[in-house]
Design a protein around this motif. Structure first.
Motif, PDB file in Angstrom:
ATOM      1  N   SER A  29       0.838  -1.195   0.000  1.00 24.16           N
ATOM      2  CA  SER A  29       0.000   0.000   0.000  1.00 24.16           C
ATOM      3  C   SER A  29       0.874   1.246   0.000  1.00 24.16           C
ATOM      4  N   VAL A  30       0.260   2.399  -0.221  1.00 20.78           N
ATOM      5  CA  VAL A  30       1.010   3.657  -0.220  1.00 20.78           C
ATOM      6  C   VAL A  30       1.726   3.853   1.103  1.00 20.78           C
ATOM      7  N   ASN A  31       0.999   3.643   2.224  1.00 17.76           N
ATOM      8  CA  ASN A  31       1.621   3.816   3.540  1.00 17.76           C
ATOM      9  C   ASN A  31       2.623   2.718   3.835  1.00 17.76           C
ATOM     10  N   LYS A  58      -7.744   4.558   1.604  1.00 19.00           N
ATOM     11  CA  LYS A  58      -7.123   3.969   0.412  1.00 19.00           C
ATOM     12  C   LYS A  58      -5.611   3.805   0.556  1.00 19.00           C
ATOM     13  N   ASN A  59      -4.976   4.691   1.299  1.00 25.33           N
ATOM     14  CA  ASN A  59      -3.521   4.611   1.454  1.00 25.33           C
ATOM     15  C   ASN A  59      -3.059   3.363   2.197  1.00 25.33           C
ATOM     16  N   LEU A  60      -3.993   2.699   2.903  1.00 26.63           N
ATOM     17  CA  LEU A  60      -3.653   1.466   3.628  1.00 26.63           C
ATOM     18  C   LEU A  60      -3.988   0.213   2.834  1.00 26.63           C
ATOM     19  N   ALA A  61      -4.711   0.367   1.732  1.00 27.82           N
ATOM     20  CA  ALA A  61      -5.236  -0.792   0.996  1.00 27.82           C
ATOM     21  C   ALA A  61      -4.177  -1.414   0.100  1.00 27.82           C
ATOM     22  N   PRO A  66       8.231   1.317   5.483  1.00 26.86           N
ATOM     23  CA  PRO A  66       8.377  -0.141   5.586  1.00 26.86           C
ATOM     24  C   PRO A  66       8.619  -0.572   7.034  1.00 26.86           C
ATOM     25  N   GLY A  67       7.927  -1.595   7.453  1.00 23.47           N
ATOM     26  CA  GLY A  67       8.094  -2.127   8.803  1.00 23.47           C
ATOM     27  C   GLY A  67       7.143  -1.549   9.819  1.00 23.47           C
ATOM     28  N   LYS A  68       6.586  -0.355   9.543  1.00 21.99           N
ATOM     29  CA  LYS A  68       5.662   0.247  10.494  1.00 21.99           C
ATOM     30  C   LYS A  68       4.273  -0.363  10.365  1.00 21.99           C
TER      31      LYS A  68
END
Length: 461
Positions: free
Chosen positions: A178-180, A237-240, A185-187
């Protein structure tokens, strides 16, 4: 075996009442499902959108408090936070009373039993803060309005509800691509809790035709489903995870993720044959017997599939089947079923419950049920309360039921009825000579009432 009005009130309702006649046929019971929801008007429970206003206020206070802690303004905010928490806690116990009064006075008691069944099937609870008090508003908004239509609509309403999203940690789930996920990465990580429970508990069943791969793919498809105090259910959407994802061999989603993709897979899972089988068995166990007639399960399953998951048709098949009307009553009442059926048999006046403060509600309802094995709206896991009778018939539980039966009714009813009359009211034609004699020979009204309530004839459905 055919329809029995008394048994209908005991097995599919909330128990016998001296003031409310049982339904006289299956169609009357089903008609009650379509009637105006008078109990929600008479004994109101806050809707979840209204409850979210509490969440918004608490978030605002908490945000200010982080900046002003240790100051005079901070002390005032701390007091405001305590008031918000206390008000929600007091209302939580008040809503427990409303659930009890609905069962006590409803002319359509099958509605109340169905609410209990589906609220348990879609178990959700807040883990901290004010959300710990959100179960009744969740049930009132997501479960109660959707119990008589298509199962797919109920499924979507329940599993995408903000409380369920919070309970199963979906709020913290993010697709690795996803975008986030790419930005930090890793969070962010993929959390499978909601996906697993949808497949294992809510639809296909633990023996359903899904694999761990299906769980992972569904978990990816669910990313982006979040909740916020101001908006409620929210798709971020940024988490999808960009799709497509494949669940049970069917592809969903794509490079433009949307909440519609989640709703689509849920409707397909609702229509799956394994869901019909799982839910038919669960209905039969809950309402009829821990070891239901296989033909009863088959009849409910057939009605479910033929109607594409129309819940009223499934209920009709259950109520029309001969094995639903066996004279033997194998199921033991769970604690809230027991307490509410006792209140119904005693025709407890609403004022006797509504005037109780938080401490009194705890003493007369919450704590006794805890000793009986049921902590109100605090589930041990997402699978809800045990259906097996053995979970409720323990030495401690029986002792707690006996103590409640002798002590609490006289606190709720200013003048207890004559036990010789009450035994007929509470048990109808199912009264045994042993219980009738015990009720008549009791040294006091309280003892007589208690003997009736603790009798096996009253404890079973």
């Amino acid at each position: 075996m055919s329809f029995d009005p008394t048994l209908a009130d005991i097995r599919f309702g909330c128990g016998l009442s001296p003031n409310i006649a049982p339904a006289d046929n299956v169609e009357s019971i089903l008609a009650g499902l379509q009637a105006n929801d008078r109990m929600s008007v008479r004994f109101p429970i806050e809707e979840f959108p209204e409850f979210r206003k509490r969440m918004v206020e608490r978030e605002s206070v908490a945000k200010q408090l982080r900046k002003l802690r240790g100051t005079e303004e901070g002390k005032a905010l701390t007091k405001q936070m305590r008031v918000l928490n206390k008000t929600a806690r007091v209302d939580h116990f008040g809503w427990m009373a409303m659930h009890l009064l609905r069962r006590t006075h409803s002319k359509t008691p099958f509605v109340e039993r169905l609410e209990g069944f589906w609220a348990d099937h879609f178990t959700a609870a807040g883990k901290a803060g004010i959300l710990r008090r959100a179960v009744s508003p969740y049930v009132q908004s997501a479960i109660r309005p959707n119990m008589t239509g298509q199962f797919g609509d109920l499924l979507v309403a329940a599993v995408t509800h903000p409380l369920m999203v919070h309970y199963l940690d979906q709020n913290r789930s993010a697709g690795p691509n996803s975008v986030n996920g790419k930005r930090k990465p890793g969070k962010f990580g993929l959390i499978e809790n909601l996906a697993r429970e949808i497949l294992e508990l809510h639809t296909l069943g633990v023996d359903g035709p899904y694999t761990q791969g299906d769980v992972v793919e569904l978990a990816k498809l669910l990313t982006g489903l979040t909740m916020q105090a101001k908006q409620g259910r929210h798709f971020q959407k940024n988490l999808a995870e960009p799709g497509p994802e494949t669940v049970l061999g069917k592809s969903y989603g794509g490079d433009n993720p949307h909440i519609r993709d989640i709703e689509a897979v849920l409707h397909d899972l609702a229509a799956h044959p394994s869901t019909a089988r799982h839910m038919a068995r669960k209905l039969a166990i809950h309402f009829v017997s821990d070891r239901p007639d296989p033909d009863l399960i088959a009849a409910i399953e057939r009605a479910w599939r033929d109607s594409n998951g129309h819940l009223t048709e499934a209920y009709r098949a259950m109520l029309m089947h001969p094995s639903s009307w066996g004279a033997e009553r194998p199921n033991v009442k769970r604690p809230f079923d027991f307490v509410s059926s006792a209140a119904r048999a005693l025709a407890v006046h609403p004022r006797s419950i509504q005037t109780l403060d938080e401490k009194e509600l705890k003493q007369r309802l919450f704590e006794p049920m805890r000793l009986m094995g049921h902590i109100w709206q605090k589930p041990s896991g997402p699978d809800g309360l045990e259906e097996a009778d053995s979970a409720w018939i323990t030495p401690q539980s029986i002792a707690a039921r006996l103590q409640w039966s002798v002590i609490v009714p006289r606190l709720l009813v200013p003048r207890l009825p004559d036990p010789r009359v009450f035994v007929e009211t509470a048990l109808g034609p199912h009264v045994t000579e042993t219980v009738r004699f015990a009720a008549g020979a009791a040294e006091s009204r309280a003892d007589g009432i208690g003997l009736v309530l603790i009798s096996p004839a009253f404890q079973r459905m």
